[in-house]
Design a protein around this motif. Structure first.
Motif, PDB file in Angstrom:
ATOM      1  N   ARG A  34      16.380  -1.516   4.034  1.00  0.00           N
ATOM      2  CA  ARG A  34      17.320  -1.441   3.174  1.00  0.00           C
ATOM      3  C   ARG A  34      17.671  -2.647   2.604  1.00  0.00           C
ATOM      4  N   PHE A  35      17.949  -2.676   1.279  1.00  0.00           N
ATOM      5  CA  PHE A  35      18.165  -3.697   0.105  1.00  0.00           C
ATOM      6  C   PHE A  35      19.372  -3.383  -0.506  1.00  0.00           C
ATOM      7  N   GLY A  36      20.085  -4.581  -0.833  1.00  0.00           N
ATOM      8  CA  GLY A  36      21.292  -4.567  -1.500  1.00  0.00           C
ATOM      9  C   GLY A  36      21.786  -6.044  -1.881  1.00  0.00           C
ATOM     10  N   GLU A  37      22.944  -5.998  -2.118  1.00  0.00           N
ATOM     11  CA  GLU A  37      23.466  -7.464  -2.610  1.00  0.00           C
ATOM     12  C   GLU A  37      23.132  -8.715  -1.677  1.00  0.00           C
ATOM     13  N   PRO A  38      23.480  -8.457  -0.380  1.00  0.00           N
ATOM     14  CA  PRO A  38      23.251  -9.619   0.589  1.00  0.00           C
ATOM     15  C   PRO A  38      21.713  -9.739   0.869  1.00  0.00           C
ATOM     16  N   GLY A  39      20.800  -9.010   0.705  1.00  0.00           N
ATOM     17  CA  GLY A  39      19.448  -9.188   1.123  1.00  0.00           C
ATOM     18  C   GLY A  39      19.012  -7.903   1.391  1.00  0.00           C
ATOM     19  N   SER A  40      18.007  -8.161   2.362  1.00  0.00           N
ATOM     20  CA  SER A  40      17.393  -6.694   2.937  1.00  0.00           C
ATOM     21  C   SER A  40      17.195  -6.819   4.642  1.00  0.00           C
ATOM     22  N   THR A  41      17.274  -5.721   5.150  1.00  0.00           N
ATOM     23  CA  THR A  41      17.090  -5.724   6.558  1.00  0.00           C
ATOM     24  C   THR A  41      16.278  -4.550   7.059  1.00  0.00           C
ATOM     25  N   GLY A  42      15.691  -4.443   8.048  1.00  0.00           N
ATOM     26  CA  GLY A  42      15.024  -3.296   8.286  1.00  0.00           C
ATOM     27  C   GLY A  42      14.183  -3.570   9.473  1.00  0.00           C
TER      28      GLY A  42
ATOM     29  N   VAL B  53       0.743  -1.347  -0.016  1.00  0.00           N
ATOM     30  CA  VAL B  53       0.097  -0.075  -0.175  1.00  0.00           C
ATOM     31  C   VAL B  53       0.884   1.394  -0.115  1.00  0.00           C
ATOM     32  N   GLY B  54       0.906   1.819  -1.122  1.00  0.00           N
ATOM     33  CA  GLY B  54       1.790   3.216  -1.000  1.00  0.00           C
ATOM     34  C   GLY B  54       3.199   2.741  -0.999  1.00  0.00           C
ATOM     35  N   PRO B  55       3.887   1.810  -1.652  1.00  0.00           N
ATOM     36  CA  PRO B  55       5.289   1.771  -1.668  1.00  0.00           C
ATOM     37  C   PRO B  55       6.079   2.556  -2.170  1.00  0.00           C
ATOM     38  N   ARG B  56       7.042   3.148  -1.473  1.00  0.00           N
ATOM     39  CA  ARG B  56       7.986   3.862  -2.204  1.00  0.00           C
ATOM     40  C   ARG B  56       9.507   3.040  -2.010  1.00  0.00           C
ATOM     41  N   ALA B  57      10.333   3.221  -3.144  1.00  0.00           N
ATOM     42  CA  ALA B  57      11.545   2.503  -3.228  1.00  0.00           C
ATOM     43  C   ALA B  57      12.452   3.688  -3.763  1.00  0.00           C
ATOM     44  N   ASN B  58      13.784   3.743  -3.129  1.00  0.00           N
ATOM     45  CA  ASN B  58      14.799   4.940  -3.414  1.00  0.00           C
ATOM     46  C   ASN B  58      15.929   3.861  -3.713  1.00  0.00           C
ATOM     47  N   PHE B  59      16.148   4.069  -5.042  1.00  0.00           N
ATOM     48  CA  PHE B  59      17.519   3.216  -5.356  1.00  0.00           C
ATOM     49  C   PHE B  59      18.694   4.001  -5.288  1.00  0.00           C
ATOM     50  N   THR B  60      19.792   3.369  -4.844  1.00  0.00           N
ATOM     51  CA  THR B  60      21.351   3.963  -4.768  1.00  0.00           C
ATOM     52  C   THR B  60      22.146   3.094  -5.284  1.00  0.00           C
ATOM     53  N   PRO B  61      23.294   3.211  -5.500  1.00  0.00           N
ATOM     54  CA  PRO B  61      24.536   2.566  -5.913  1.00  0.00           C
ATOM     55  C   PRO B  61      24.821   1.264  -5.347  1.00  0.00           C
ATOM     56  N   TRP B  62      24.461   1.269  -3.985  1.00  0.00           N
ATOM     57  CA  TRP B  62      24.684   0.005  -2.921  1.00  0.00           C
ATOM     58  C   TRP B  62      23.358  -0.745  -2.914  1.00  0.00           C
ATOM     59  N   GLY B  63      22.254  -0.268  -3.565  1.00  0.00           N
ATOM     60  CA  GLY B  63      21.169  -0.852  -3.461  1.00  0.00           C
ATOM     61  C   GLY B  63      19.737   0.042  -3.370  1.00  0.00           C
TER      62      GLY B  63
END
Length: 145
Positions: free
Chosen positions: A99-107, A64-74
């Protein structure tokens, strides 16, 4: 003890406290462990979940209303996830920041709304995600009361 038994026990305890004149203001709420896995398919939805929530062991999740901001690291995901129980007992909405990136996500997640048998429930915890062939398996752990 299932959710109905917990609610019934809570109502009885409330009546006893009310009759005896004792207050529950100083009493800490009872925490229950949460362990839920959402099988998120990239570009798909709704997604399936399973977990240890009494009366809501399986169901579906919608963003519901997702927002993803992409960066060089994920990147960073912020949004609401609406969980609906297959049992028809109700559901709940959590606010997720991950946060998401190469190893997976944490939050972290916080329960912000609930309905049906879960109305009034509060909860929060951590999220860890592991990539799969179809997307990511997000594991929500924490406690609810």
């Amino acid at each position: 003890m299932d959710i109905r038994s917990r609610v019934t026990a809570g109502l009885i305890a409330g009546l006893v406290l009310g009759i005896t004149g004792a207050t529950a203001a100083g009493a800490a709420p009872v925490n229950y462990p949460v362990d839920v896995v959402v099988h998120t398919e990239i570009g798909g939805g709704p997604n399936d979940f399973e977990g240890n929530i009494d009366g809501c062991e399986t169901g579906t999740v919608l963003d519901v209303g997702p927002r993803a901001n992409f960066t060089p690291w994920g990147g960073v995901f912020r949004g609401l996830k609406e969980f609906t129980c297959d049992s028809g007992n109700g559901g709940f909405t959590v606010r997720l920041v991950a946060r998401f990136g190469e190893p997976g996500s944490t939050g972290s997640w916080t329960l912000v709304d609930a309905w049906g048998l879960y109305e009034g429930v509060k909860g929060s915890g951590k999220l860890t995600g592991t990539y799969t062939e179809l997307g990511i398996d997000d594991r929500y752990t924490g406690s609810a009361h």
